[in-house]
Write an enzyme that holds these catalytic residues in place. Sequence first.
Site, PDB file in Angstrom:
ATOM      1  N   PRO A  46       0.810  -1.215   0.000  1.00 56.28           N
ATOM      2  CA  PRO A  46       0.000   0.000   0.000  1.00 56.28           C
ATOM      3  C   PRO A  46       0.843   1.263   0.000  1.00 56.28           C
ATOM      4  CG  PRO A  46       0.093  -0.927   2.201  1.00 56.28           C
ATOM      5  CD  PRO A  46       0.850  -1.866   1.316  1.00 56.28           C
ATOM      6  N   ASP A  85      -2.170   2.852   2.585  1.00 55.86           N
ATOM      7  CA  ASP A  85      -1.565   2.932   3.901  1.00 55.86           C
ATOM      8  C   ASP A  85      -1.978   4.280   4.472  1.00 55.86           C
ATOM      9  OD1 ASP A  85      -0.013   2.548   6.088  1.00 55.86           O
ATOM     10  OD2 ASP A  85       1.883   2.982   5.099  1.00 55.86           O
ATOM     11  N   TRP A 579       4.075  -0.255  10.490  1.00 57.91           N
ATOM     12  CA  TRP A 579       4.604  -1.332   9.662  1.00 57.91           C
ATOM     13  C   TRP A 579       3.846  -2.633   9.895  1.00 57.91           C
ATOM     14  CZ3 TRP A 579       6.915  -0.362   5.521  1.00 57.91           C
ATOM     15  CH2 TRP A 579       7.766   0.751   5.404  1.00 57.91           C
ATOM     16  N   GLN A 615      12.288  -1.212   1.133  1.00 59.64           N
ATOM     17  CA  GLN A 615      11.273  -1.915   1.904  1.00 59.64           C
ATOM     18  C   GLN A 615      11.802  -3.200   2.520  1.00 59.64           C
ATOM     19  OE1 GLN A 615       8.327  -0.924   2.738  1.00 59.64           O
ATOM     20  NE2 GLN A 615       8.490   0.973   1.597  1.00 59.64           N
ATOM     21  N   TRP A 619       8.318  -3.350   4.583  1.00 56.49           N
ATOM     22  CA  TRP A 619       7.202  -4.231   4.234  1.00 56.49           C
ATOM     23  C   TRP A 619       7.640  -5.673   4.013  1.00 56.49           C
ATOM     24  CZ3 TRP A 619       4.632  -5.668  -0.773  1.00 56.49           C
ATOM     25  CH2 TRP A 619       3.315  -6.060  -0.569  1.00 56.49           C
ATOM     26  N   LYS A 652      20.271  11.866  -6.263  1.00 58.64           N
ATOM     27  CA  LYS A 652      18.921  11.572  -5.816  1.00 58.64           C
ATOM     28  C   LYS A 652      17.967  12.672  -6.265  1.00 58.64           C
ATOM     29  CE  LYS A 652      18.868  10.782  -1.317  1.00 58.64           C
ATOM     30  NZ  LYS A 652      18.325  10.417  -0.010  1.00 58.64           N
ATOM     31  N   LYS A 655      12.740  17.503  -4.446  1.00 59.45           N
ATOM     32  CA  LYS A 655      12.090  18.764  -4.815  1.00 59.45           C
ATOM     33  C   LYS A 655      13.036  19.931  -4.591  1.00 59.45           C
ATOM     34  CE  LYS A 655       7.334  17.440  -4.098  1.00 59.45           C
ATOM     35  NZ  LYS A 655       6.426  17.149  -3.027  1.00 59.45           N
TER      36      LYS A 655
END
Length: 1111
Positions: A46, A85, A579, A615, A619, A652, A655
């Site tokens: 999610p 999520d 989590w 993750q 996850w 990376k 913004k």
Amino acid sequence: MFPTYDQLNLPEVDKQILEFWEKHDVFNRSIEERDVENSFVFYEGPPSANGMPGIHHVMARTIKDIFCRYQTLTGKRVERKGGWDTHGLPIELKVESELGITKEDIGTKISVDDYNKACKETVMRFKGVWDDITKKMGYWVDLENPYVTYEKEYMESVWWLLKQIYDKGLMYKGYTIQPYSPAAGTGLSSHELNMPGAYQDVSDTTVVAMFKTKKEAASSWLFSLPVMAPPVEDEDGGAAAGAMGSQDSNEVHIIAWTTTPWTLPSNTALTVGPKIEYVKVRTKNQYTGEANDVVLAKELVSKWFGGHNQPTIEAISEPFPGEKLVGISYEQLLEGPSPTDGDAFRVIPGNFVTTDAGTGIVHTAPSFGQDDMAVGKANGIGSLTLVDKQGKFTDDAGQFAGRYVKDYKNDPDYKDVNVDIAIHLKTVGLAFNVAKYNHSYPHCWRTDKPVLYYPLDSWFIKASAVKERMSALNDTINWQPESTGTGRFGKWLENLNDWNLSRSRYWGIPLPIWRSECGTEEVCIGSIAELQTAIDLANKELGLDQSVPKDLHRPYIDEVVLFQNGKKLVRELDLIDVWFDSGSMPYAQWHYPFENKDKFDRVFPADFIAEGVDQTRGWFYTLHAIGTMVFDSVAYKNVVSNGLVLDKNGKKMSKRLGNAVDPFETIDTYGADATRWYMISNANPWDNLKFNEEGIQEVRRVFFGTLHNTYSFLALYANIDNYDPADSANSLKWKDYPEIDRWILSRLNTLTKEVTALYEAYDATPACRAIENFVNAELSNWYVRQCRRRFWKGEMTTDKRAAYNTLYGCLLQVARLMSPVAPFYAEQLYQNLKGAAAGASNVEGAMANSVHLDILPGVDESQIDKDLETRMSYAQRISSLTLSLRKADNLRVRQPLQKILVPATDADFQNHVTAVADIIKSETNIKEVEFLTDGDFLKKSLKPNFRVLGKKVGKRMKDVAALIGANADAVIKGIESAGEATLSLDGEDLILTAEDVLIATEDIPGWKVASDGEITVALDVTVTPELAKEGLARELVNRIQNIRKDLDFEVTDRIRVRLQGSSAVEEAATAFKAYISTEVLADSLVLDGDVDGEALELPGEETATLAVSRV
RNA sequence: UCCGACGUAGCAUAACGGUUAAUGCACUCGCCUGAUACGCGAGCGAUUAUUGGUUCGAAUCCAUUCGUCGGGACCA
């Protein structure tokens, strides 16, 4: 009819296909039309909809989409439930910043109720944007019925899972040291600590405190340890021992450094490195001037002594290991209470101690450091927590009681208590050194105040107790790439710590644990029904009127009081780590076990999941942990973890730097398919992708452009010929297909075999590259180029039908093979091809076909002909060599030449080349391929085959190579006549066979040759007058075709040509009149002394004037 | 600071331990085209990040240093 296009417009394709999918409900049908019993299980991790999607989400979702679509293509039913999520810190922070509040205000300025409402509203704010990108990128996932982690059913399943773990005895409540912000009144996650700007350089008052050792049995050796004057460097630079001048110490102080003097009152131990060498140094206290014997690490003596403004060494002891210090007791540094939960004030060993900084002895306050806590516990040391959660000293802290350890309140009159502690220590003679020190220290990112490490009550899952089982199950999971599974994940599992489950927050799933105040009674609730029963009991016993709250979130659930064994129970206020929410999704998305019990067996565990490599400990871990603990099963069988998407310079995306790529813009500009294809084909998904728009442009041009043109070529002629793939007249026998058709069909089946295997192995990158290579190099650039004439010459013959069938079949299969990666264009291509069949002329019917509803036909092994593939590669290589020879002599391809010579060392080779000689001839415009078989005539070269021979002779390889070089002629002769040659090396016979060496023809005496490996070609460059004439004829054809094109004639238009030219040109035109007329579709070709037309220059200074008109 | 991944031509990627490190893009020159925003041929361009080792043979295996990125720990 086959639809034709002016040019390729991928974004437009996206639009049309999206509309089509929606109108015909293709996604749902692609699931519903498949058998439930033949399922492929996918779990969607999610995302959180509280931020905008980025290009990296497109990457991750493309991977998910590819393998789900592929499995669908093989006939599997692939249900894909979306999810959201919704809990967690980022949402809380967003709400707080928008409402202009802090954690402290929750419950005062804003009710918990309102706060949670705000969270609930915020969390789905960007759902629309997410749904939009999902659709536009072509990611198929069920957005209509997603699971949402804040829903009651979801939360109930989470409670149930937690209770299973609780009942297995895998949960406990414990104390740990966690980052904590007194200013904000909250614990901080490591995520918050790692936010940019969290670590700031600050100048702190540091103290090297002196801990006075007690003179007793354990320490007497230290008091009597002799010291001697330090070595003085003599003139030779050597060291001379000082005179013995030892006398027992009156007092010995162990010195330890701290950058947080406020922790000194809570000191309960000193930690030394057992293997580190320490010394006792005799000196004078620089603040009091008193004689002073101190202990510190030998390596760090020079750091604290002998420098500017530093004490001098009067005498020093021999070094001794830290383990000798262990067990020595010392007097409490500052007066205060003793711990009640263990021993205190003695030296203990710890492996984390280094000699990088400080004194090599670590002041240990178990309440305020993770290492301190751990080492304290391991040695039976208790703790003192003389600072409260507001960040001020407790009443037990003596003279410092009530003072804030840092300026948490922005008090203009704040006096740094750390300085006062330092002054106090100086005064009482327990300060060895006080100094300012610049270092970086974590700060609460919102209040900008320094964090302190503080002991907090937490609930833990005893993951360490099942780590062996987790490792064993992990070994059965197919990780892509493998190294993430064995390395990053596997190693981590081996050293697993317990899972800190609780969070002191508001917006999340509440811990379903109720406890009596004394802690003796405790109950874990696993369902709403259980809660109901418990509430009924409590109502009865306590005379209350409670009911199960409609919303299981705080604050409602906090108000519920339960009852057990005569005691009132209240809920543990913490929330469950989010989590755990996401790790619960295999079960909670179906509200298991309260609903869908039957279905569950079918959808657990997952066949496939995919997420970013970040993750691994998120996850991927929580899925695995819950699966292992509750079901003793893996939660997923295959997992792909993709790397990061960086900008084109490898930085990376952020913004702040302005280098973030807007996925909407990218897809709008280049189309979803080009974007997806680029991301998958460019690099393996688990390697970081340097995202470069030029790469997408290249994919669009080179791959999609070529494919589109190949289709357009088919469409152009198929429409002229009214080719109908479904017409029975087109159903041909295998023998009707010429060599070149069989070749491309063989390659097509080989491709299908490769691509299928790669998709099966979750390896999409080489699959894309294989498809690309097939389309570009083989189908377009070789097959179509070779076969052009077959499509436009004359009427429908069997050969023409074969060509159509072949090209049509290739394109159709390419559409299927590429459809997982490029679902839009594949769909359009497929529909264009399918829709052109008779019976599909009704548009609705045609459009109702979808490549995503189709099932990939299996490989037809009978069509795979490796021998044929070898032949064709000879044709390509010989053609290439011939063209390169033409170039060397400036002989343009339009000039026909008589022959090439190809040395053939064996009959096999000659047969192979003969079979493809026509292709070579037409490709290179030569008339004959002649073979040279006279071995002696050719000059040959010989090289050892290192790979084969190396295995045979091992370390003698070098000698063997030299030997072969020296006897090349004999070896060649031997192998060609007898099949083997024998050499003698160090008295041993070495038998060489054909596979041990590589023989190549190198030269044909008297000819210009070119060679590529074992193939050599010589070109007859003689241009006879006859050939020159033919060359001119071809030039004329070329010019007339150009004129046709310039005049925008249809390819089927008949023309009349009038020509005037130099004598050679007119001769050629006369001699090749029939040929020219056929080629250019001319009804008449006349020589005319007075042509009013285009004047042209031809090679060889020849000229011609041409007039072309439509009939 | 620890753990992991990665480092090959201007760029992007290849190369079961095996001959001269390959392909595409870009660039230069030439060619071809009755599908093409294509293609074909030639050229240009690399100390395979570094240093050392193992090996008959290393881009590939081992170690080292440097760099990029990620994950964790710590800042006593």
